[in-house]
Enzyme design. Sequence first.
Site, short mmCIF file in Angstrom:
data_model
loop_
_atom_site.label_atom_id
_atom_site.label_comp_id
_atom_site.label_asym_id
_atom_site.label_seq_id
_atom_site.Cartn_x
_atom_site.Cartn_y
_atom_site.Cartn_z
N CYS A 51 -27.03 30.32 15.75
CA CYS A 51 -27.56 31.79 15.89
C CYS A 51 -27.07 32.81 17.87
O CYS A 51 -26.99 31.77 18.50
CB CYS A 51 -28.99 32.19 15.70
SG CYS A 51 -29.94 33.49 15.99
N ASP A 53 -29.40 34.47 19.14
CA ASP A 53 -30.77 33.83 19.58
C ASP A 53 -31.01 33.27 21.20
O ASP A 53 -30.14 32.06 21.42
CB ASP A 53 -31.32 33.26 18.93
CG ASP A 53 -33.10 33.13 19.61
OD1 ASP A 53 -33.22 33.08 20.87
OD2 ASP A 53 -33.85 33.36 18.44
N ARG A 55 -32.09 31.20 22.79
CA ARG A 55 -32.92 30.50 23.75
C ARG A 55 -32.35 29.63 23.04
O ARG A 55 -33.03 27.87 22.62
CB ARG A 55 -34.63 30.29 22.65
CG ARG A 55 -35.16 31.62 23.33
CD ARG A 55 -36.43 31.88 22.67
NE ARG A 55 -36.40 32.16 21.16
CZ ARG A 55 -36.94 32.29 20.44
NH1 ARG A 55 -38.14 31.96 20.31
NH2 ARG A 55 -36.82 33.32 18.60
N HIS A 107 -32.43 27.45 13.18
CA HIS A 107 -33.37 27.32 14.72
C HIS A 107 -34.59 28.46 14.11
O HIS A 107 -34.22 29.08 13.22
CB HIS A 107 -33.04 28.22 16.05
CG HIS A 107 -33.12 29.38 16.09
ND1 HIS A 107 -34.44 29.86 16.39
CD2 HIS A 107 -31.94 30.48 15.45
CE1 HIS A 107 -34.11 31.65 16.41
NE2 HIS A 107 -32.72 31.57 15.68
N CYS A 110 -36.53 31.87 13.65
CA CYS A 110 -35.37 32.66 12.76
C CYS A 110 -35.67 34.14 12.98
O CYS A 110 -36.30 34.08 11.82
CB CYS A 110 -33.96 32.25 12.65
SG CYS A 110 -32.41 33.45 12.56
#
Length: 218
Positions: A51, A53, A55, A107, A110
């Site tokens: 992803c 993302d 993080r 994750h 999400c």
Amino acid sequence: MCAKQQNTEDITYESLLEGNKEWVAETLNEDPAFFDNLSKGQKPPVLWIGCSDSRVPANQITHTRPGDIFVHRNIANVVVGTDLNMLSVLDYSVNVLKVRHVIVCGHYGCGGVNAALGNAQVGIIDNWLRNIKDVYRLHEDELNQLPDSDSRFDRLVELNAVEGVYNLSKTNIVQNAWRNGQELSLHGWVYSLKTGLIKDLQVSCKNNEQLAPIFRFG
């Protein structure tokens, strides 16, 4: 080599450039030949499809170094056969870099999966999130039997990664590699932002035997 902690409010255009200089200095202090070796080429054993993302950085959470993992990221780590970007990365990874493992890593928490669970329009991304809604449709009976929205959310994150592995195995890129005897395994993982740990979804495959016959190339 761990980045020093700072508030996101303190990150500026200039601080990024300064951070780069600090990282280079710290890296050379640990390994004076690091960049010389890195510049000679790459031979990563792993392709990571994750992803976007911020993080979920592949190298940090697997404790690996630059050059160890070839990375493709998109919103909610979606794997679909119409994504030419993903297919191009996959083709290069398998046929040129000769990676031995392809990992689809989602994750928990999400935002893309969460948006797909809702009915609000978000924007052009609605067309992308429809792929995740299709995953829900495929597993609707299982998901609707779960006791609450949080458990459905977590399970859809997992199923999205599982379907990603399955979709990879349907590509001619992967199947041709298997037919040619190339060592290549596909895996589905989910990362927890709360614990930092990765969950192996136990959906690994290294041939097309688990595929329905209709998807197998002759």
